[in-house]
Design an enzyme around this catalytic site. Sequence first.
Site, PDB file in Angstrom:
ATOM      1  CG  ASN A  10      63.661  83.646 146.342  1.00 34.07           C
ATOM      2  OD1 ASN A  10      62.944  84.541 146.790  1.00 34.07           O
ATOM      3  ND2 ASN A  10      64.889  83.405 146.787  1.00 34.07           N
ATOM      4  CD1 TRP A  11      59.248  85.889 141.682  1.00 37.75           C
ATOM      5  CD2 TRP A  11      57.709  87.512 141.908  1.00 37.75           C
ATOM      6  NE1 TRP A  11      58.354  85.765 140.642  1.00 37.75           N
ATOM      7  CE2 TRP A  11      57.401  86.753 140.754  1.00 37.75           C
ATOM      8  CE3 TRP A  11      56.881  88.573 142.254  1.00 37.75           C
ATOM      9  CZ2 TRP A  11      56.296  87.037 139.949  1.00 37.75           C
ATOM     10  CZ3 TRP A  11      55.775  88.854 141.440  1.00 37.75           C
ATOM     11  CH2 TRP A  11      55.493  88.095 140.297  1.00 37.75           C
ATOM     12  CE  LYS A  12      67.189  85.519 145.034  1.00 39.72           C
ATOM     13  NZ  LYS A  12      68.619  85.413 144.831  1.00 39.72           N
ATOM     14  CG  HIS A  93      67.784  82.406 149.984  1.00 40.83           C
ATOM     15  ND1 HIS A  93      68.821  83.280 149.771  1.00 40.83           N
ATOM     16  CD2 HIS A  93      67.413  81.945 148.770  1.00 40.83           C
ATOM     17  CE1 HIS A  93      69.062  83.341 148.466  1.00 40.83           C
ATOM     18  NE2 HIS A  93      68.221  82.547 147.835  1.00 40.83           N
ATOM     19  CD  GLU A  95      69.824  86.461 148.089  1.00 35.52           C
ATOM     20  OE1 GLU A  95      68.620  86.737 148.218  1.00 35.52           O
ATOM     21  OE2 GLU A  95      70.335  86.162 146.985  1.00 35.52           O
ATOM     22  CD  GLU A 164      68.755  78.672 146.111  1.00 36.65           C
ATOM     23  OE1 GLU A 164      68.074  78.857 145.101  1.00 36.65           O
ATOM     24  OE2 GLU A 164      68.863  79.528 147.006  1.00 36.65           O
ATOM     25  N   GLY A 170      72.641  84.290 141.247  1.00 39.05           N
ATOM     26  CA  GLY A 170      72.651  85.603 140.603  1.00 39.05           C
ATOM     27  C   GLY A 170      73.932  85.915 139.843  1.00 39.05           C
ATOM     28  CB  SER A 209      72.837  81.058 137.569  1.00 41.14           C
ATOM     29  OG  SER A 209      73.402  82.168 138.244  1.00 41.14           O
ATOM     30  N   GLY A 230      65.531  82.356 140.944  1.00 41.52           N
ATOM     31  CA  GLY A 230      65.444  83.761 141.321  1.00 41.52           C
ATOM     32  C   GLY A 230      65.119  84.625 140.118  1.00 41.52           C
ATOM     33  N   GLY A 231      66.146  85.241 139.547  1.00 40.26           N
ATOM     34  CA  GLY A 231      65.968  86.226 138.480  1.00 40.26           C
ATOM     35  C   GLY A 231      65.036  85.778 137.358  1.00 40.26           C
TER      36      GLY A 231
HETATM   37  P1  PGA Z   1      69.053  83.170 140.886  1.00 42.39           P
HETATM   38  O1  PGA Z   1      68.622  83.040 142.441  1.00 42.39           O
HETATM   39  O2  PGA Z   1      68.197  82.191 140.119  1.00 42.39           O
HETATM   40  O3  PGA Z   1      68.776  84.590 140.534  1.00 42.39           O
HETATM   41  O4  PGA Z   1      70.501  82.796 140.829  1.00 42.39           O
HETATM   42  C1  PGA Z   1      68.262  81.798 142.997  1.00 42.39           C
HETATM   43  C2  PGA Z   1      67.957  81.950 144.461  1.00 42.39           C
HETATM   44  O5  PGA Z   1      68.642  82.727 145.153  1.00 42.39           O
HETATM   45  O6  PGA Z   1      67.014  81.298 144.982  1.00 42.39           O
END
Ligand code: PGA
Length: 252
Positions: A10-12, A93, A95, A164, A170, A209, A230-231
């Site tokens: 997930n590149w956000k 998600h 967010e 999640e 993050g 994470s 994500g990251g």
């Molecule tokens: P993260 O994000 O791996 O950077 O914690 C995961 C996500 O929000 O899908």
Amino acid sequence: MALRPYIVGNWKMHGTRAMLSEARAIGRAAARYPDVDVGIAPPFTLLHPMVEAVPELAVGGQDCHASASGAFTGNVSASMLADVGARFTIVGHSERRELHREDNDGIRSKAEAAWTAGLSVILCVGESAAERDSGQAEAVVMAQLDGSLPRSDGAVTRLAVAYEPVWAIGTGRVPTVSDISAMHSAIRARLVAIYGDDGKGVRILYGGSVNAGNAGALLRADEVSGALVGGASLSAESFAAIISAANTILEG
Ligand code: PGA
């Protein structure tokens, strides 16, 4: 892992066309592990360029609108995602739930719209730190599932759920393997209660994470069939290591 592993980046809101070289490198890594399904959800602007640049990867959206078209400034529909070659979309998600005030009803409509457009769906659920600390984590996640799982007939094979925990996204903090196993087992039971035997085939990804160092342990937890990353999905090196960790588990 009982089900075919699924590792999704997930590149956000990260990535311009300069990042397509990273996506190509991820595509090359994924090709080395044909038994692992690999996807990337880039920002909308990169969907079509990424489909063209790396046709072997499953490319998907990070969200979609519940309507097929209309006066919804700034939104993108599921059929528009499909039109540019997306194969899946993430919905719900945290967010989006938090920053865009999305509720379960609206998320369920998005998931059903995605199914109608022929896309696969990754539905995200997860509790906040306060909910975990007060012992409500499982109840919160079950309520999210009850409210936001799509219910149209016949498309359960195009569903994955991503657990999640909000406090793990993050932050570098992850739940214990036993907490992940417990939550994933509860999610599995709910999926079977809702979809019957079809619920046994729904992949349940862990997200929050995940990185090259912890993926091996997290992916071994009960009922974990992959990861939403994500990251660590922004670099081909770390994302490839996560794909490789999933493949190692398969090889047993
Ligand atoms: P993260 O994000 O791996 O950077 O914690 C995961 C996500 O929000 O899908």
